[in-house]
Design a protein around this motif. Structure first.
Motif, PDB file in Angstrom:
ATOM      1  N   UNK A 155     -43.829  21.577  18.354  1.00  0.00           N
ATOM      2  CA  UNK A 155     -43.344  20.731  19.464  1.00  0.00           C
ATOM      3  C   UNK A 155     -41.958  20.127  19.231  1.00  0.00           C
ATOM      4  N   UNK A 156     -41.414  20.265  18.028  1.00  0.00           N
ATOM      5  CA  UNK A 156     -40.082  19.718  17.758  1.00  0.00           C
ATOM      6  C   UNK A 156     -40.043  18.196  17.737  1.00  0.00           C
ATOM      7  N   UNK A 157     -41.144  17.540  17.302  1.00  0.00           N
ATOM      8  CA  UNK A 157     -41.233  16.071  17.322  1.00  0.00           C
ATOM      9  C   UNK A 157     -40.680  15.471  16.035  1.00  0.00           C
ATOM     10  N   UNK A 158     -40.025  14.308  16.179  1.00  0.00           N
ATOM     11  CA  UNK A 158     -39.539  13.593  14.994  1.00  0.00           C
ATOM     12  C   UNK A 158     -40.504  12.491  14.558  1.00  0.00           C
ATOM     13  N   UNK A 159     -41.487  12.170  15.416  1.00  0.00           N
ATOM     14  CA  UNK A 159     -42.417  11.069  15.097  1.00  0.00           C
ATOM     15  C   UNK A 159     -43.704  11.284  15.893  1.00  0.00           C
ATOM     16  N   UNK A 160     -44.855  11.112  15.242  1.00  0.00           N
ATOM     17  CA  UNK A 160     -46.142  11.256  15.936  1.00  0.00           C
ATOM     18  C   UNK A 160     -47.250  10.647  15.075  1.00  0.00           C
ATOM     19  N   UNK A 176     -50.327  -1.558  16.778  1.00  0.00           N
ATOM     20  CA  UNK A 176     -49.604  -2.836  16.757  1.00  0.00           C
ATOM     21  C   UNK A 176     -49.126  -3.181  15.351  1.00  0.00           C
ATOM     22  N   UNK A 177     -50.001  -2.969  14.353  1.00  0.00           N
ATOM     23  CA  UNK A 177     -49.633  -3.275  12.962  1.00  0.00           C
ATOM     24  C   UNK A 177     -48.421  -2.463  12.525  1.00  0.00           C
ATOM     25  N   UNK A 178     -48.349  -1.208  12.986  1.00  0.00           N
ATOM     26  CA  UNK A 178     -47.247  -0.335  12.605  1.00  0.00           C
ATOM     27  C   UNK A 178     -46.028  -0.497  13.513  1.00  0.00           C
ATOM     28  N   UNK A 179     -46.123  -1.442  14.450  1.00  0.00           N
ATOM     29  CA  UNK A 179     -44.998  -1.751  15.360  1.00  0.00           C
ATOM     30  C   UNK A 179     -44.530  -0.498  16.126  1.00  0.00           C
ATOM     31  N   UNK A 180     -45.498   0.255  16.640  1.00  0.00           N
ATOM     32  CA  UNK A 180     -45.162   1.458  17.408  1.00  0.00           C
ATOM     33  C   UNK A 180     -45.229   1.161  18.908  1.00  0.00           C
ATOM     34  N   UNK A 181     -44.778  -0.013  19.269  1.00  0.00           N
ATOM     35  CA  UNK A 181     -44.851  -0.448  20.664  1.00  0.00           C
ATOM     36  C   UNK A 181     -43.470  -0.335  21.289  1.00  0.00           C
ATOM     37  N   UNK A 182     -43.420   0.129  22.529  1.00  0.00           N
ATOM     38  CA  UNK A 182     -42.144   0.228  23.234  1.00  0.00           C
ATOM     39  C   UNK A 182     -41.444   1.541  22.917  1.00  0.00           C
ATOM     40  N   UNK A 183     -40.249   1.671  23.454  1.00  0.00           N
ATOM     41  CA  UNK A 183     -39.502   2.921  23.304  1.00  0.00           C
ATOM     42  C   UNK A 183     -38.264   2.676  22.452  1.00  0.00           C
ATOM     43  N   UNK A 184     -38.114   3.447  21.376  1.00  0.00           N
ATOM     44  CA  UNK A 184     -36.898   3.329  20.567  1.00  0.00           C
ATOM     45  C   UNK A 184     -36.193   4.667  20.623  1.00  0.00           C
ATOM     46  N   UNK A 185     -34.927   4.654  20.953  1.00  0.00           N
ATOM     47  CA  UNK A 185     -34.168   5.893  21.081  1.00  0.00           C
ATOM     48  C   UNK A 185     -33.256   6.073  19.869  1.00  0.00           C
ATOM     49  N   UNK A 186     -33.426   7.171  19.175  1.00  0.00           N
ATOM     50  CA  UNK A 186     -32.552   7.484  18.055  1.00  0.00           C
ATOM     51  C   UNK A 186     -31.440   8.399  18.505  1.00  0.00           C
ATOM     52  N   UNK A 187     -30.550   8.710  17.566  1.00  0.00           N
ATOM     53  CA  UNK A 187     -29.448   9.620  17.914  1.00  0.00           C
ATOM     54  C   UNK A 187     -29.987  11.044  18.034  1.00  0.00           C
ATOM     55  N   UNK A 188     -29.265  11.918  18.721  1.00  0.00           N
ATOM     56  CA  UNK A 188     -29.724  13.306  18.862  1.00  0.00           C
ATOM     57  C   UNK A 188     -29.957  13.940  17.488  1.00  0.00           C
ATOM     58  N   UNK A 189     -30.940  14.810  17.425  1.00  0.00           N
ATOM     59  CA  UNK A 189     -31.292  15.445  16.157  1.00  0.00           C
ATOM     60  C   UNK A 189     -30.215  16.422  15.712  1.00  0.00           C
ATOM     61  N   UNK A 190     -29.789  16.274  14.436  1.00  0.00           N
ATOM     62  CA  UNK A 190     -28.782  17.192  13.897  1.00  0.00           C
ATOM     63  C   UNK A 190     -29.436  18.535  13.574  1.00  0.00           C
ATOM     64  N   UNK A 191     -28.607  19.556  13.458  1.00  0.00           N
ATOM     65  CA  UNK A 191     -29.127  20.890  13.143  1.00  0.00           C
ATOM     66  C   UNK A 191     -29.682  20.898  11.712  1.00  0.00           C
ATOM     67  N   UNK A 192     -30.912  21.352  11.574  1.00  0.00           N
ATOM     68  CA  UNK A 192     -31.537  21.481  10.248  1.00  0.00           C
ATOM     69  C   UNK A 192     -32.063  20.196   9.657  1.00  0.00           C
ATOM     70  N   UNK A 193     -32.052  19.088  10.436  1.00  0.00           N
ATOM     71  CA  UNK A 193     -32.463  17.791   9.883  1.00  0.00           C
ATOM     72  C   UNK A 193     -33.955  17.769   9.536  1.00  0.00           C
ATOM     73  N   UNK A 219     -31.877  22.369  18.220  1.00  0.00           N
ATOM     74  CA  UNK A 219     -31.211  22.356  16.907  1.00  0.00           C
ATOM     75  C   UNK A 219     -32.155  22.591  15.732  1.00  0.00           C
ATOM     76  N   UNK A 220     -33.464  22.475  15.975  1.00  0.00           N
ATOM     77  CA  UNK A 220     -34.406  22.583  14.863  1.00  0.00           C
ATOM     78  C   UNK A 220     -35.568  23.527  15.182  1.00  0.00           C
ATOM     79  N   UNK A 221     -35.262  24.605  15.889  1.00  0.00           N
ATOM     80  CA  UNK A 221     -36.318  25.583  16.185  1.00  0.00           C
ATOM     81  C   UNK A 221     -36.754  26.295  14.899  1.00  0.00           C
ATOM     82  N   UNK A 222     -38.044  26.516  14.752  1.00  0.00           N
ATOM     83  CA  UNK A 222     -38.640  27.242  13.625  1.00  0.00           C
ATOM     84  C   UNK A 222     -38.206  26.676  12.265  1.00  0.00           C
TER      85      UNK A 222
END
Length: 955
Positions: free
Chosen positions: A122-127, A35-52, A108-111
Motif C-alpha cells: 500500500x505504500x504506507x509510512x505509518x499504520x 490516545x496513549x500513542x497520540x495518534x489523534x488528528x491528522x499530521x502531514x509530513x513532507x513528500x516521501x523521498x525516493x528509496x526512503x 517514489x517507493x514502489x516495490x
C-alpha cells in the motif's frame, strides 16, 4: 407506609442495561491505546523521498489488549521522520485528506526491497496492526472478522485517528489483513484476496484492469487515466559457465590440501561451495539487482573452529581414546609421573647433543606399538614428523639453540595491533609455540584423525616436554622470563617449565665449572655445602624441611662431606649478625658478592657495603597465585594467622638477608635496610659533642615495632650465600607439577585452554582476507567481534553459548568475504581493461553485498547490465542446449534466427503490478480520491491488495 413498601420488597434483582459488553470494552481499549500513542488528528509530513522506505529507519511499539479471554497485540509501525515533519501533529486540518491516502499515489517507493508487507502493498509510512497475540491463534470465521472490522471502524470514528488500522485474519503465514482509514468525510477500505493459483482470466493486464474498474465502480465516462507500475522478476539459477574460484580440498594430501593455502600453522579460508546462488535481473526501463545468498554456505574457517569447539564437550581421557597404559614403559624408559620422585636422586642423564625428529617420536611410537599396530596409529609418521618439525624447528639443526628461547625480537608484527590481540583475548602471541600448537591440533582434528589424532599429537607433545626437561633443552617459541599472566594458562605452564629448564641448566653447567673459578677465596672443596645438622636448624627456622640448592641432583655421599666448615659457620655466623665484633667476624670469609654499592660503608666497621648475589623470586602461574591467595585468606585475621601469613610471605626476605650477611661479614640490620629499603632508614643532621654537624641515622618507626617481622627474620638469618641456600624456587618440583598437569589434560580440557588461541587465529585470518577485499561493513563487524571476544574470553570459564556466538560471527564474516569474491569473479572486475569500468563494477559489487537491492546504472546498456544480460543468455543456451553460433549464422535471415533462437530471459518467476488512479466515489459529485490495487503473480501464489477510497460526506 408498611402497605406501600410491600411491593418493593418483592423486587430481588435490577437489570442494568447500561453495563458495557465485552465488545464495547474491547473498542474502549483500542481507543485508549490510540490516545496513549497520540495518534489523534491528522499530521502531514513532507513528500516521501525516493528509496526512503529502504534507507530510512522504521520503528514500532506494541501493547496488548483482550476481547473477553482472547488476547490481541496492537503494534504501531512508523517511518521515523524529522521533528520538523511533525510540527503540525496536533493541528487538525479539515479540508486535507489523511496522509496515508496521499501516500497511496506516491510512486517514489514502489516495490521496496526490504519493508513490511503492508508497506510494499500500500505504500504506507505509518499504520497500526491488531493481530492475535499467540502465533497459533487465528481469526477464521467471517462473523469474527466482521466484528473486529466494526470495532476498528467505531474506534477510528470515536477518536478521530487518521492512521490506517488493520486487523490480521486467517492463519499468520497467509499474511491476510483487512483495515480502514478515516478522515473528515472520507474513508479508505483496505481489502485483500489470496489464492494458491492464478485464475486464467487474471494472468494478463487486461484481466486485472477489469477487476480494478469493477471495484472502484467509477460513475464517470470515460474513466480517468490509470497509472501502472510493473515489475518482472527473473531468476538466474545457472552459474555453471562461471567456475567458483575456491579450489576443492585435497582429501588425499598428506599434510593439508590446497584449500585456502592450507599448511601447518595457517588456517584455511573460503567457502567450499559458491555462496551466491541466485541473481534476480529485472526486465524494465530501470534494472535493479538483488543477490540471493546461499543458506549457510559451508565455509572452511568456520568449520575448522566449530569442529575444534566440539572437542570441548567430549568427556574421554587420552587413555580412553588411545587405549589403556598409554604412558606406561618398562625398564629404564619409565616416564610415568609417579616415578618422578625416584628420578630426583638418580645421577643426571647424559645429555643428547643432537635433537632430531627420530629422537622425539621414538619413545612414543615404541609405546604405541605395544598396544596396537603401526598402521592403527591415528597419525602417520610423515604427518607427525611434519608437525613436530613445525613446532620444534630447533630439532632439525645439528646443535640445539643454547641461547634464549625468546621469540624473534625483530619481528615487525610484535608491536602491531594484530600481534597484541593475545592480550585482549587471553590467548598467546601469534609466533608462540602455544599458538602454533592450537593451529596444528585444529588441523589434525579436521583433516587427520579427529579426536584420536588430537589425543595422539598431545601425547607426543607431553613426551617432548619431558624429554626437554630431562635433557636441559629449552622450549622454543616462548619468551624468556616468568609466566605472562596475560596469556592462557597452558602458555603460562609452558613458560614455567622453560623457567625450570633454565634454572636446572644453569645449575648443572655451574657444577661442571671449577668452583674456585666462580667463587675466589673458596677452597674448591665440598665444604661449601651445609651439613645435615645445620640444615635441620635452618629448616626449622623456615618452617619447612628440604635439601640445599646443589644437593637436589647430587648423591648422598657428596652431601655429607662438609662438617668442618659448617661447624664454623654455625658457631660464628649467628653472633656476627648480633654483635659484629671484630674477632668473630675475622674468621668469616665474604661470599656471594655481586659488586660494591657505590660509596656506602658498613655502619660499625667502615668496610665497603657489597650488594650480594640473591635468588630470584619464584615465578608463578595464575592458578598458583590463586591457590596461594586462598591459603593466605584461610589463615584468618587472628594474631597467630597474621604471624603465619607474614612468615610465609617473608621467605624471599629471609633469603636476601642471608645473602647479605654472607657478602658483608659484621653487618647489622641497619646496613641491610639502607640497601634493601632506603626509606626505612631515616637520616638527619645533628650537632655532636664537639659542635660539628654530623649525619645521624636510625630505623623508621615501623621497623621499631616490637616483634617486627624484619627483626625476627634478621635474627634468624645465617650468613649463607645464595648458591648454598635452600631454593626459593624448587625447579625440580615445579617442573614435575607442570609435566603432571600436562599429562592429565583430557582433549576437552586442552581444547578449552587453546580455544582463545584458535579464535585469535581466526580473527587474524579474517582480517588478513578482508584487507585484500576492503569491505567497509566487514571492518565494522570484525571490530565488534574483537570487542565481544575480549569480554567473553577474559573470564576463566566462558559460557558455551557465548563462545558459539563468537564462532558464528566469524563464520558470517567469512561468508561475506567469500560472496564478495564470488561476485567479483562473476562480474569479471579483474578482467576490465578500462579503469573507469573496473571502478563502476567494484562499486556495484560492493553495493550488492551491503544493500538489499541495487539499481543498475544505465539498465541493460550499462557495464553491469551488459554482463547480467550475457549471464542470462548463456544460462538460457545452456538450459536449451542451444546450437553453437556458427550454426545460428547458417539459419538464414535475422527474423528466422530470432524465431528459432532461445529467448534471452526465462519466463518471469514473479510479476508485480500497481494500478493507481484518482476518481470520485461513490457518486459523480463526490470528492476525487486515491484508488490503488497491488497484484503479485507467481507459480504458487496470487494476491490482490486493494485500497479503495470513498467520500462519506453524504453517504
Amino acid at each position: 407506609m408498611a402497605a406501600d413498601s410491600e411491593p418493593e420488597s418483592e423486587v430481588f434483582e435490577i437489570t442494568d442495561f447500561t453495563t458495557a459488553s465485552e465488545w464495547e470494552r474491547f473498542i474502549s481499549k483500542v481507543e485508549e491505546v490510540l490516545n496513549d500513542w497520540k495518534l489523534i488528528g491528522n499530521s502531514l509530513g513532507k513528500p516521501l523521498e525516493k528509496g526512503i522506505f529502504t534507507s530510512g529507519a522504521w520503528e514500532e511499539k506494541s501493547d496488548e489488549i483482550s476481547f473477553a479471554d482472547f488476547k490481541f497485540s496492537v503494534t504501531h509501525h512508523y517511518l521515523v521522520q524529522d521533528s520538523a515533519d511533525k510540527e503540525g501533529k496536533d493541528e487538525v486540518l479539515e479540508d486535507v485528506i489523511p496522509q496515508s491516502m496521499q501516500d497511496l499515489l506516491c510512486m517514489n517507493n514502489d516495490f521496496p526491497p526490504r519493508a513490511h508487507c503492508l508497506v510494499r502493498w500500500y505504500g504506507l509510512r505509518e499504520f497500526v496492526v491488531i493481530a492475535p497475540a499467540a502465533n497459533h491463534d487465528a481469526v477464521l470465521s467471517e462473523s469474527k472478522c466482521n466484528l473486529l472490522l466494526s470495532s476498528v471502524s467505531i474506534a477510528l470514528g470515536n477518536t478521530g485517528c487518521q492512521v490506517p488500522l488493520f486487523v490480521q485474519i486467517h492463519h499468520k503465514w497467509r499474511r491476510m489483513y483487512v483495515g480502514e482509514c478515516q478522515g473528515h468525510g472520507v474513508r479508505t477500505d483496505f481489502e485483500m484476496v489470496h489464492l494458491r493459483k492464478v485464475p486464467n482470466q487474471y494472468t494478463h493486464l487486461s484481466g486485472l484492469l477489469d477487476i480494478f474498474k469493477s471495484k472502484i465502480g467509477c460513475p464517470l465516462t470515460p474513466l480517468p487515466p490509470v497509472s501502472i507500475a510493473i515489475r518482472f522478476t527473473y531468476v538466474l539459477q545457472d552459474w555453471q559457465q562461471y567456475f567458483w574460484p575456491q579450489q576443492p580440498p585435497d582429501i588425499d594430501a598428506l599434510v593439508g590440501g590446497e584449500v585456502g593455502g592450507l599448511e601447518f600453522g595457517k588456517l584455511p579460508f573460503g567457502a567450499c561451495e559458491d555462496p551466491i546462488s541466485d541473481l534476480d535481473p529485472i526486465q524494465a526501463p530501470h534494472w535493479s539487482v538483488r543477490v540471493r545468498k546461499a543458506d549457510n554456505p559451508q565455509c572452511l574457517l568456520g568449520d575448522f573452529v566449530t569442529e575444534f569447539f566440539k572437542i570441548c564437550r567430549r568427556k574421554e581421557s587420552t587413555d580412553e581414546i588411545l587405549g589403556r597404559s598409554t604412558f606406561e614403559e618398562e625398564g629404564r624408559e619409565i616416564a610415568d609421573i609417579t616415578h618422578a620422585l625416584s628420578k630426583l636422586t638418580e645421577p643426571a642423564p647424559v645429555p643428547i647433543h643432537k635433537l632430531s625428529v627420530s629422537n622425539m617420536v621414538h619413545t612414543a611410537k615404541k609405546k604405541i606399538r605395544k598396544h596396537r599396530g603401526v598402521e592403527e596409529s591415528p597419525l602417520n609418521n610423515d604427518v607427525l614428523n611434519t608437525i613436530l618439525l613445525f613446532l620444534f624447528p630447533d630439532a632439525a639443526s645439528e646443535k640445539p639453540l643454547d641461547g634464549s628461547s625468546s621469540t624473534d625480537s625483530n619481528n615487525p608484527l610484535s608491536e602491531s595491533e594484530e600481534y597484541n590481540l593475545y592480550n585482549q583475548f587471553k590467548s598467546a602471541p601469534s609466533d608462540s609455540l602455544t599458538y602454533k600448537l592450537a593451529l596444528c591440533l585444529c588441523m589434525i582434528n579436521f583433516y587427520h584423525g579427529g579426536l584420536k589424532g588430537v589425543a595422539h599429537l598431545w601425547q607426543e607433545f607431553v613426551l617432548e616436554m619431558r624429554f626437554r626437561w630431562e635433557n636441559n633443552f629449552l622450549i622454543p617459541g616462548l619468551t624468556s622470563g616468568p609466566p605472562d599472566l596475560r596469556c592462557c594458562l597452558l602458555h603460562q605452564k609452558l613458560q614455567m617449565l622453560n623457567c625450570c629448564i633454565e634454572r636446572k641448566k644453569a645449575r648443572d653447567e655451574g657444577r661442571k665449572t671449577n668452583t674456585s673459578e666462580i667463587y675466589p677465596g673458596d677452597t674448591g672443596k665440598a665444604g661449601d655445602q651445609l651439613g645435615p645438622d645445620n640444615l635441620k636448624d635452618m629448616d626449622k627456622e623456615k618452617g619447612e624441611i628440604g635439601k640445599s640448592w646443589d644437593s637436589w641432583s647430587d648423591s648422598e655421599e657428596e652431601f655429607f662431606e662438609c662438617l668442618s666448615d659448617t661447624e664454623e659457620l654455625k658457631g660464628n655466623g649467628q653472633e656476627s649478625g648480633k654483635k659484629g665484633g671484630p674477632k668473630e667476624v675475622a674468621s668469616l670469609k665474604p661470599e656471594g658478592r655481586l659488586h660494591q654499592h657505590g660509596k656506602l660503608t658498613l655502619l660499625h666497621n667502615g668496610e665497603p657495603l657489597y650488594i650480594p648475589v640473591t635468588q630470584e623470586p619464584a615465578p608463578m602461574t595464575e592458578d598458583l597465585l590463586e591457590e596461594q591467595s586462598e591459603v593466605l585468606a584461610k589463615l584468618g585475621t587472628s594474631a597467630e594467622g597474621a604471624h603465619l601469613r607474614a612468615r610465609m610471605q617473608s621467605a624471599c626476605l629471609l633469603s636476601d638477608m642471608e645473602s647479605f650477611k654472607a657478602a658483608n661479614p659484621g653487618c647489622f640490620l641497619e646496613d641491610f635496610v639502607r640497601w634493601y629499603s632506603p626509606r626505612d632508614y631515616i637520616e638527619e643532621e645533628v650537632v655532636d659533642e664537639k659542635g660539628n654537624m654530623v649525619l645521624k641515622g636510625e630505623l623508621s618507626a615501623r621497623m621499631k615495632i616490637p616483634s617486627n617481622m624484619w627483626v625476627e627474620a634478621w635474627e634468624t638469618a645465617k650468613p649463607i650465600p645464595a648458591r648454598r641456600q635452600r631454593r626459593l624456587f624448587d625447579d625440580t618440583r615445579e617442573a614435575e607439577k607442570v609435566l603432571h598437569y600436562l599429562a592429565v589434560q583430557k582433549p576437552a580440557d586442552l581444547a578449552r585452554h587453546l580455544l582463545p588461541c584458535v579464535i585469535h587465529a581466526a580473527v587474524l585470518k579474517v582480517k588478513e582476507e578482508e584487507n585484500l577485499e576492503n569491505i567497509s561493513s566487514v571492518k565494522k563487524i570484525i571490530k565488534q567481534i574483537i570487542t565481544h571476544s575480549s569480554k567473553v574470553l577474559h573470564f576463566p570459564n566462558p559460557e558455551d553459548k557465548k563462545l558459539e556466538e563468537i564462532i558464528h560471527q566469524i563464520t558470517n564474516v567469512e561468508a561475506i568475504i567469500a560472496r564478495a569474491r564470488s561476485l567479483k569473479a562473476k562480474f569479471g572486475t579483474e578482467k576490465c581493461e578500462q579503469e573507469e569500468e573496473k571502478e563502476d563494477l567494484e562499486r556495484f559489487v560492493s553495493c550488492l553485498l551491503e544493500q538489499p537491492e541495487v539499481l543498475v546504472v544505465g539498465a541493460g546498456r550499462g557495464h553491469a547490465g551488459k554482463i547480467i544480460h550475457k549471464l542470462f543468455v548463456n544460462a538460457q543456451r545452456a538450459a536449451a542446449v542451444a546450437p553453437p553460433e556458427e550454426e545460428l549464422k547458417r539459419m538464414g535471415s535475422p527474423e528466422e534466427r530470432r524465431h528459432n533462437s532461445v529467448s534471452d530471459f526465462p519466463p518471469p518467476a514473479g510479476r508485480e503490478l500497481i494500478l493507481r488512479t484518482t476518481v470520485p466515489r461513490p457518486a459523480p459529485y463526490s470528492r476525487a480520491l486515491p484508488q490503488r490495487m497491488y497484484s503479485v503473480l507467481t507459480k504458487e501464489d496470487f494476491r490482490l491488495a486493494g485500497a479503495f477510497s470513498s467520500d462519506t460526506t453524504f453517504f
